[in-house]
Design a protein around this motif. Structure first.
Motif, PDB file in Angstrom:
ATOM      1  N   ASN A   1       1.019  -1.255   0.030  1.00 29.88           N
ATOM      2  CA  ASN A   1       0.010  -0.076  -0.109  1.00 29.88           C
ATOM      3  C   ASN A   1       0.705   1.207   0.073  1.00 29.88           C
ATOM      4  OD1 ASN A   1      -3.311  -0.370   0.595  1.00 29.88           O
ATOM      5  ND2 ASN A   1      -2.214  -2.245   1.427  1.00 29.88           N
ATOM      6  N   LEU A   2       1.697   1.162   0.864  1.00 27.68           N
ATOM      7  CA  LEU A   2       2.889   2.428   0.835  1.00 27.68           C
ATOM      8  C   LEU A   2       3.244   2.746  -0.463  1.00 27.68           C
ATOM      9  CD1 LEU A   2       4.592   1.955   4.430  1.00 27.68           C
ATOM     10  CD2 LEU A   2       2.688   3.682   3.700  1.00 27.68           C
ATOM     11  N   VAL A   3       3.937   1.587  -1.065  1.00 26.78           N
ATOM     12  CA  VAL A   3       4.622   1.842  -2.385  1.00 26.78           C
ATOM     13  C   VAL A   3       3.682   2.152  -3.474  1.00 26.78           C
ATOM     14  CG1 VAL A   3       5.937   0.424  -4.227  1.00 26.78           C
ATOM     15  CG2 VAL A   3       6.632   0.266  -1.859  1.00 26.78           C
ATOM     16  N   CYS A   4       2.445   1.527  -3.634  1.00 28.29           N
ATOM     17  CA  CYS A   4       1.535   1.801  -4.749  1.00 28.29           C
ATOM     18  C   CYS A   4       1.030   3.151  -4.581  1.00 28.29           C
ATOM     19  CB  CYS A   4       0.461   0.894  -4.455  1.00 28.29           C
ATOM     20  SG  CYS A   4       0.828  -0.681  -5.323  1.00 28.29           S
ATOM     21  N   VAL A   5       0.856   3.813  -3.366  1.00 31.32           N
ATOM     22  CA  VAL A   5       0.300   5.040  -3.126  1.00 31.32           C
ATOM     23  C   VAL A   5       1.419   6.213  -3.354  1.00 31.32           C
ATOM     24  CG1 VAL A   5      -0.552   6.863  -1.485  1.00 31.32           C
ATOM     25  CG2 VAL A   5      -1.393   4.541  -1.246  1.00 31.32           C
ATOM     26  N   SER A   6       2.647   5.876  -2.932  1.00 34.34           N
ATOM     27  CA  SER A   6       3.792   6.683  -3.416  1.00 34.34           C
ATOM     28  C   SER A   6       3.884   6.915  -4.925  1.00 34.34           C
ATOM     29  CB  SER A   6       4.927   6.245  -2.529  1.00 34.34           C
ATOM     30  OG  SER A   6       4.938   6.037  -1.193  1.00 34.34           O
ATOM     31  N   VAL A   7       3.753   5.794  -5.703  1.00 37.02           N
ATOM     32  CA  VAL A   7       4.038   5.758  -7.108  1.00 37.02           C
ATOM     33  C   VAL A   7       2.897   6.620  -7.801  1.00 37.02           C
ATOM     34  CG1 VAL A   7       4.199   4.326  -9.233  1.00 37.02           C
ATOM     35  CG2 VAL A   7       5.444   3.630  -7.011  1.00 37.02           C
ATOM     36  N   LEU A   8       1.878   6.267  -7.405  1.00 35.94           N
ATOM     37  CA  LEU A   8       0.594   6.840  -8.062  1.00 35.94           C
ATOM     38  C   LEU A   8       0.544   8.513  -7.965  1.00 35.94           C
ATOM     39  CD1 LEU A   8      -2.501   4.314  -7.595  1.00 35.94           C
ATOM     40  CD2 LEU A   8      -0.867   4.842  -9.602  1.00 35.94           C
ATOM     41  N   VAL A   9       0.750   8.763  -6.577  1.00 34.03           N
ATOM     42  CA  VAL A   9       0.999  10.211  -6.309  1.00 34.03           C
ATOM     43  C   VAL A   9       1.995  10.807  -7.078  1.00 34.03           C
ATOM     44  CG1 VAL A   9       1.627  11.600  -4.367  1.00 34.03           C
ATOM     45  CG2 VAL A   9       0.024  10.058  -4.061  1.00 34.03           C
ATOM     46  N   GLY A  10       3.173   9.987  -7.093  1.00 31.27           N
ATOM     47  CA  GLY A  10       4.536  10.397  -7.631  1.00 31.27           C
ATOM     48  C   GLY A  10       4.215  10.897  -9.100  1.00 31.27           C
ATOM     49  N   PHE A  11       3.273   9.959  -9.949  1.00 30.52           N
ATOM     50  CA  PHE A  11       2.954  10.040 -11.163  1.00 30.52           C
ATOM     51  C   PHE A  11       2.220  11.247 -11.453  1.00 30.52           C
ATOM     52  CE2 PHE A  11       4.136   5.451 -12.338  1.00 30.52           C
ATOM     53  CZ  PHE A  11       5.320   5.842 -13.253  1.00 30.52           C
ATOM     54  N   ARG A  12       1.171  11.141 -10.584  1.00 32.82           N
ATOM     55  CA  ARG A  12       0.044  11.998 -10.896  1.00 32.82           C
ATOM     56  C   ARG A  12      -0.445  13.126  -9.569  1.00 32.82           C
ATOM     57  NH1 ARG A  12      -2.320  13.119 -16.065  1.00 32.82           N
ATOM     58  NH2 ARG A  12      -4.612  13.948 -15.559  1.00 32.82           N
ATOM     59  N   GLY A  13      -0.682  12.483  -8.574  1.00 35.58           N
ATOM     60  CA  GLY A  13      -1.219  13.102  -7.465  1.00 35.58           C
ATOM     61  C   GLY A  13      -0.608  13.993  -6.774  1.00 35.58           C
ATOM     62  N   ALA A  14       0.680  14.428  -7.169  1.00 40.20           N
ATOM     63  CA  ALA A  14       1.413  15.475  -6.614  1.00 40.20           C
ATOM     64  C   ALA A  14       1.220  16.832  -7.084  1.00 40.20           C
ATOM     65  CB  ALA A  14       2.852  15.210  -6.626  1.00 40.20           C
ATOM     66  N   SER A  15       0.371  16.794  -8.192  1.00 39.05           N
ATOM     67  CA  SER A  15      -0.065  17.980  -8.816  1.00 39.05           C
ATOM     68  C   SER A  15      -1.453  18.726  -8.165  1.00 39.05           C
ATOM     69  CB  SER A  15      -0.744  17.572 -10.300  1.00 39.05           C
ATOM     70  OG  SER A  15      -1.596  16.662 -10.271  1.00 39.05           O
ATOM     71  N   GLY A  16      -1.818  17.611  -7.216  1.00 43.29           N
ATOM     72  CA  GLY A  16      -2.800  18.454  -6.407  1.00 43.29           C
ATOM     73  C   GLY A  16      -2.460  19.260  -5.232  1.00 43.29           C
ATOM     74  N   THR A  17      -3.427  19.550  -4.328  1.00 48.11           N
ATOM     75  CA  THR A  17      -3.029  20.346  -3.020  1.00 48.11           C
ATOM     76  C   THR A  17      -2.510  19.360  -1.996  1.00 48.11           C
ATOM     77  OG1 THR A  17      -5.039  20.179  -2.389  1.00 48.11           O
ATOM     78  CG2 THR A  17      -4.734  22.010  -3.734  1.00 48.11           C
ATOM     79  N   MET A  18      -2.761  18.006  -2.107  1.00 45.89           N
ATOM     80  CA  MET A  18      -2.427  17.154  -1.004  1.00 45.89           C
ATOM     81  C   MET A  18      -0.727  16.681  -1.262  1.00 45.89           C
ATOM     82  SD  MET A  18      -4.577  13.883   0.599  1.00 45.89           S
ATOM     83  CE  MET A  18      -5.559  14.990   1.020  1.00 45.89           C
ATOM     84  N   SER A  19       0.259  16.765  -0.104  1.00 45.20           N
ATOM     85  CA  SER A  19       1.520  16.426  -0.460  1.00 45.20           C
ATOM     86  C   SER A  19       1.615  14.882  -0.515  1.00 45.20           C
ATOM     87  CB  SER A  19       2.423  17.058   0.563  1.00 45.20           C
ATOM     88  OG  SER A  19       2.123  16.488   1.949  1.00 45.20           O
ATOM     89  N   LEU A  20       2.437  14.292  -0.986  1.00 48.11           N
ATOM     90  CA  LEU A  20       2.796  12.956  -0.602  1.00 48.11           C
ATOM     91  C   LEU A  20       2.886  12.308   0.756  1.00 48.11           C
ATOM     92  CD1 LEU A  20       3.751   9.792  -1.685  1.00 48.11           C
ATOM     93  CD2 LEU A  20       6.032  10.697  -1.625  1.00 48.11           C
TER      94      LEU A  20
END
Length: 312
Positions: A137-156
């Motif tokens: 879960n940690l790795v998958c969330v990190s990778v998905l946030v790194g690919f796309r989610g970091a563009s939002g307002t919520m940090s990794l």
């Protein structure tokens, strides 16, 4: 071959049954959506808690299981990311490929371990799940946030914290592990209550997994599905098998590891893909193709493994 195939067949028949029920509109409404929620928030956490409180967490087993499962997760994840970079695949699709390569269907793994080895198999499956679910879960969330989610307002960091806190599987594993390691063990009434819920977890979960398969999505992105599937059904089990051989593990403990190495990716990856901006349609195709292929590859892999690891 036939003995193992027959032991695994009822599991896949439940998947087929769930898919046929959903495709024919039975029982209708939002039933399957709500069934998924009940499995995720109530039934499967109860199963994990119930088995984790009594799972054999000795140093030798945990160490070997961690080396095999986390090693497989790391190697498979890196290979999938390397192929995403090599083929210049867009980030949202890359996130789905990574999930398909690295996640595992715990429902199917638990069911196979139960059908093949009974209660002892479930206890070892609880160890494998406790070892693999948190880093996955940690790795998958990190990778998905790194690919796309970091563009939002919520940090990794904030996103990871939120996903950990709200994940009922992690909470159930944590609570069961605390009772196990502190020597408190099963708590009367509460453990019995969890045990009753646990009996419903696997059949309802497998029906829901089958209902969630989208046959039309099979043709979505052949290259992406192929990369993810080869990583999950070839690279991941190869790393686990090599680790098992290296440590000289045999018998049921070795077979449960092989089960976790050969199951398809998790159906929950679809919801996470939608939540964190990955390509959900590609994820649906990956889940469907891997689950259908596993009907062939899983019994074949377990037959070969049993010939090697179960012989005196």
């Amino acid at each position: 071959m036939w003995t193992i195939s027959l032991s695994v067949l009822p599991i896949f028949l439940l998947l087929v049954c769930g898919n046929l029920l959903r495709r024919n509109g039975f029982p209708g409404g939002d039933f399957w959506h709500n069934a998924d929620r009940v499995v995720y928030w109530v039934l499967f956490p109860a199963l994990l808690f119930y088995n984790t409180t009594t799972a054999p967490f000795n140093d030798a087993i945990v160490g070997i299981y961690a080396a095999a499962l986390i090693g497989g997760l790391v190697v498979t994840g890196l290979v999938s990311l390397a192929l995403v970079w090599l083929f210049k695949i867009p980030d949202p699709i890359g996130g789905s490929i990574f999930q398909g390569a690295s996640r595992h269907n715990t429902f199917i793994a638990f069911a196979v371990a139960n059908y093949m080895f009974g209660d002892q198999g479930l206890l070892l499956a609880a160890v494998a799940t406790a070892v693999l679910v948190p880093p996955t879960n940690l790795v998958c969330v990190s990778v998905l946030v790194g690919f796309r989610g970091a563009s939002g307002t919520m940090s990794l960091k904030r996103r990871l914290g939120r996903e950990i806190i709200r994940n009922p599987l992690l909470m159930a594993i944590g609570a069961g592990a605390i009772l196990n390691f502190t020597g408190i063990g099963p708590i009367p009434v509460i453990n019995d209550f969890a045990g009753i819920l646990a009996k419903a977890a696997l059949p309802v979960a497998l029906l829901s997994v089958g209902a969630g398969l989208r046959i039309k999505s099979i043709h979505t992105g052949a290259l992406y599905v192929t990369i993810s599937t080869l990583c999950k059904l070839l690279v991941f089990p190869a790393v686990i098998a090599a680790t098992v051989v290296f440590f000289g593990l045999h018998g049921m403990a070795a077979m449960v590891l092989i089960i976790y190495g050969t199951v398809p990716t998790a159906s929950s990856g679809y919801a996470l893909a939608k939540l964190l901006g990955a390509d959900a349609e590609v994820m649906a195709g990956i889940i469907t193709v891997q689950t259908l292929l596993a009907m062939i590859t899983l019994p074949l892999s377990l037959t070969l493994a049993a010939h090697y690891f179960m012989t005196p």
